[in-house]
Design a protein around this motif. Structure first.
Motif, short mmCIF file in Angstrom:
data_model
loop_
_atom_site.label_atom_id
_atom_site.label_comp_id
_atom_site.label_asym_id
_atom_site.label_seq_id
_atom_site.Cartn_x
_atom_site.Cartn_y
_atom_site.Cartn_z
N ARG A 143 0.80 -1.23 0.00
CA ARG A 143 0.00 0.00 0.00
C ARG A 143 0.83 1.27 0.00
N GLN A 144 1.99 1.25 0.63
CA GLN A 144 2.78 2.46 0.77
C GLN A 144 3.98 2.55 -0.17
N PRO B 166 1.69 2.43 -4.89
CA PRO B 166 1.81 3.84 -5.28
C PRO B 166 2.81 4.06 -6.42
N VAL C 250 1.16 2.88 -9.75
CA VAL C 250 0.12 3.80 -10.21
C VAL C 250 0.73 5.13 -10.65
N ALA C 251 1.65 5.67 -9.86
CA ALA C 251 2.30 6.94 -10.22
C ALA C 251 3.08 6.80 -11.51
N THR D 93 3.47 9.99 -3.24
CA THR D 93 2.45 9.81 -2.21
C THR D 93 1.08 9.74 -2.89
N TRP D 94 0.09 9.22 -2.15
CA TRP D 94 -1.24 9.15 -2.70
C TRP D 94 -1.81 10.55 -2.95
N GLU D 95 -1.34 11.55 -2.20
CA GLU D 95 -1.78 12.92 -2.44
C GLU D 95 -1.33 13.40 -3.82
N ILE E 60 -0.46 11.47 -6.33
CA ILE E 60 -1.12 10.63 -7.33
C ILE E 60 -2.53 11.14 -7.61
N THR E 61 -3.26 11.48 -6.54
CA THR E 61 -4.63 11.98 -6.72
C THR E 61 -4.65 13.28 -7.50
#
Length: 375
Positions: A87-88, A92, A95-96, A235-237, A239-240
């Motif tokens: 997950r971390q 990421p 996906v990134a 980070t997911w931030e 990526i979003t």
């Protein structure tokens, strides 16, 4: 007389000429059908390749994850060690890498079709360097590493393309947004834009080196890794934010890419059929710059991804420009390059941009030689 094919993604882009014989019409339609089949095959093949590449990135490597464990982790189950790594770190990065690669690939397709030059790429003409300068400047001024850097990178990319366009227009001695050899269409269609871009890229690189000297030791280390093009700090931030920007920019870029099809026949003929290649090209460059800057903000300036994606996409589609295929090529390139950089050298993790740069440098030299021979 055979009708030119403007864009394989647009079946009606090159209709048979008026008064053509039934045999000629049948040949043109057969060519269009073949082009559409090749485009569909390339799109499906690259989509499958991207899914497999992301699977390899998440499941394999120094720490392997089984498919049942991966499914359980996605379902919310906590598996000691594996849940955190998937997950971390692994997910990421996958996906990134896919999003950033797609953004660079789409940006490269827009630049290539607008400027009609194989060397037209956001990392050659200063866009990614301008984004990097702005992001590092915010870091040096204490503006943080999150949304502030991302916003600065977007502004920096736009400023860089604006400066390049200004010098190109000055070099052409043109005014206005007219067509033909003057105005925006003339500035975007000549070699002066590429030359101005290379000069701006060199200037931005020098400014970037100076800005990094103003960083403290901690920020300097982070900036050095980021400017090399690394997915270590995604980070997911981020990526979003990148995903949201792409949801807006990619459809607009696709529409502009298709509207530039008449310009493939030449500026005069494009204007004759009602196209406005100057204004459309400017819009395409702005969208392409935003895509490249957004990807740079998320992962750093991944060298030559945009440059690599477009010729690969054209090779898969028989030489016909396709923004979706170029985006998929970029996504596959970055995901696989990140896997090799992170997992293939034992305990040493190389920045992803090191591998993409190593792959892109020979291609750039080959394109230079090829362009020189054609000239």
């Amino acid at each position: 007389m055979s009708a030119p094919v403007l864009d394989a993604a647009s079946p009606s882009a090159a209709p048979p000429p008026a008064g053509a014989s039934p045999a000629a019409v049948a040949v043109v339609r057969s060519l269009h059908a073949g082009a559409r089949r090749r485009l569909l095959t390339a799109t499906i093949g690259l989509t499958v390749a991207l899914v497999l590449a992301m699977g390899v990135r998440v499941l394999l490597g120094n720490y392997t994850v089984t498919l049942p464990d991966f499914a359980a982790i996605l379902g919310g189950e906590q598996i000691p060690g594996a849940s955190f790594i998937v997950r971390q770190e692994k997910l990421p990065r996958a996906v990134a890498g896919a999003l950033a690669g797609a953004a660079f690939g789409a940006s490269g397709a827009l630049f290539r079709r607008t400027l009609r030059n194989p060397l037209a790429s956001p990392d050659i003409i200063g866009v990614t360097q301008g984004a990097a300068v702005a992001a590092v400047a915010v870091l040096a001024l204490g503006g943080g590493r999150g949304t502030g850097m991302a916003a600065a990178a977007l502004v920096g990319g736009l400023v860089a393309i604006g400066i390049v366009l200004g010098f190109s227009l000055a070099g052409k001695g043109s005014r206005g947004a007219g067509g033909g050899s003057g105005g925006l269409a003339g500035a975007l269609g000549g070699a002066s834009f590429i030359v101005a871009g290379i000069a701006v890229a060199s200037l931005c690189q020098a400014i970037l080196s100076g800005a990094m000297l103003a960083l403290n030791q901690h920020d300097l280390q982070a900036a050095a890794v980021w400017t090399a093009g690394s997915l270590n700090a995604v980070t997911w931030e981020r990526i979003t934010l990148l995903a949201v920007l792409m949801l807006v920019l990619v459809p607009i870029g696709g529409a502009l890419h298709a509207r530039l099809a008449p310009a493939d026949l030449g500026g005069e003929l494009a204007h004759g059929v009602g196209s406005r290649p100057g204004r459309t090209g400017l819009g395409a460059l702005v969208v392409g710059a935003l895509l490249a800057a957004a990807a740079t903000a998320a992962t750093g300036p991944l060298a030559f991804v945009a440059l690599l994606s477009t010729p690969l996409a054209r090779g898969l589609t028989g030489g016909r420009p396709s923004l979706p295929v170029a985006a998929l090529c970029g996504a596959v390139i970055v995901v696989m390059a990140d896997f090799v950089a992170a997992e293939a050298f034992g305990g040493t993790r190389l920045p992803t941009g090191v591998l993409t740069g190593a792959a892109g440098a020979p291609l750039m030299l080959w394109l230079l030689i090829r362009t020189g021979r054609k000239a």
